[in-house]
Design a protein around this motif. Structure first.
Motif, short mmCIF file in Angstrom:
data_model
loop_
_atom_site.label_atom_id
_atom_site.label_comp_id
_atom_site.label_asym_id
_atom_site.label_seq_id
_atom_site.Cartn_x
_atom_site.Cartn_y
_atom_site.Cartn_z
N THR A 133 0.81 -1.21 0.00
CA THR A 133 0.00 0.00 0.00
C THR A 133 0.85 1.26 0.00
OG1 THR A 133 -0.14 -0.12 2.41
CG2 THR A 133 -1.96 -1.07 1.15
N SER A 167 -4.00 -6.30 2.28
CA SER A 167 -4.04 -5.79 3.64
C SER A 167 -4.32 -4.29 3.61
CB SER A 167 -2.72 -6.07 4.36
OG SER A 167 -2.72 -5.52 5.66
N ASP A 169 -4.24 -1.19 5.14
CA ASP A 169 -3.60 -0.64 6.32
C ASP A 169 -3.72 0.88 6.38
OD1 ASP A 169 -1.82 0.27 4.40
OD2 ASP A 169 -0.22 -1.13 4.95
N ALA A 170 -2.96 1.50 7.27
CA ALA A 170 -3.03 2.95 7.46
C ALA A 170 -2.61 3.70 6.22
CB ALA A 170 -2.16 3.36 8.65
N ASP A 171 -1.62 3.19 5.47
CA ASP A 171 -1.20 3.84 4.22
C ASP A 171 -2.34 3.85 3.21
OD1 ASP A 171 1.42 4.60 4.82
OD2 ASP A 171 2.21 2.61 4.34
#
Length: 265
Positions: A133, A167, A169-171
């Motif tokens: 990401t 996944s 994620d925060a990115d």
């Protein structure tokens, strides 16, 4: 009103069917507006470089002339619009502006497939080809810069960078939020891309790039959506029940869905 502004032609090298095939399918399916937005050519500076996914500059005039003839032929049955799907290649935007003005091309949609250019290493610079990401941050930067130029009527497949991401994620979340915040601030619609749905769970590891994660975040912003078929074959317009289902999904999230683009009814 049933509309689609994201339709390709064989000039891009990875689509099939004649322009008239798309038009006849659109008429049979009840579309009122059909916009062609094939992948724009670029006047590349690299000697001898030829992209395999877009028309040549020498084909652009024929593209427009062919569609103008069909506009006249089907004027009483279908509103045909002439556009292009273009990346954000800053070094070449001047050329693109000149060509769109010269040929009176009606609209551009942003399809941010590559980072800056695809001349050197198309695979490395292609968005949506990585499981990481982290490259979403760069994608979001390019998208925001592009939208701020005011050249593009809407953002095609805004979640393209998620194509192989497993996944979230925060990115990934930050990239989605940056894109949605810019679209809301600039009042530029985001496309719900029907073609991205067909790329889910393929053997190459693709999860598709029309992802609920993105649209649930988009619902937190005052954005507008537009559904685009991204048709590379006439049959890909024949998905009206699925279009209606996805419009209902967007409405359930509280996201308004445009049918005709303002000025391109």
């Amino acid at each position: 009103m049933l509309t689609n502004y994201h339709t390709h032609t064989t000039r891009c090298g990875h689509a099939e069917g004649t322009e008239e095939d798309y038009i006849l399918t659109a008429l049979r399916c009840g579309f009122k507006v059909l916009g062609f937005s094939d992948h724009t050519p670029w006047a590349y500076a690299t000697p001898g470089f030829v992209s395999r996914i877009r028309m040549l500059p020498s084909q652009l005039d024929d593209y427009v002339l062919t569609l103008r003839g069909l506009q006249e032929k089907y004027a009483d049955k279908l509103h045909i619009r002439i556009g292009l799907e273009a990346e954000y290649f800053p070094a070449y935007l001047g050329w693109l502006r000149e060509e769109t003005e010269r040929l009176d091309i009606e609209y551009l949609i942003l399809g941010c497939h590559y980072d800056t250019t695809d001349e050197q290493d198309a695979r490395a610079s292609r968005f949506g080809g990585s499981t990481s990401t982290a490259h979403g941050r760069r994608y979001a930067e390019q998208v925001v810069e592009a939208l701020e130029t005011g050249l593009y009527r809407y953002l095609a497949h805004p979640d393209l960078f998620l194509n192989r991401v497993t996944s979230f994620d925060a990115d990934a979340e930050k990239a989605c939020r940056d894109i949605c915040a810019a679209a809301a601030r600039l009042d530029i619609p985001l496309e719900y891309n029907m073609a991205g749905l067909t790329l889910q769970d393929r053997p190459d590891g693709s999860l598709g790039y029309t992802r609920d994660e993105f649209w649930r975040i988009a619902a937190e912003y005052p954005v507008k959506a537009i559904v685009g078929c991204d048709a590379h074959a006439p049959s890909e317009l024949d998905v009206v029940p699925a279009i209606e289902e996805k419009k209902a999904f967007l409405h359930s999230l509280g996201i308004p869905v445009l049918d005709p683009l303002p000025g391109l009814e």
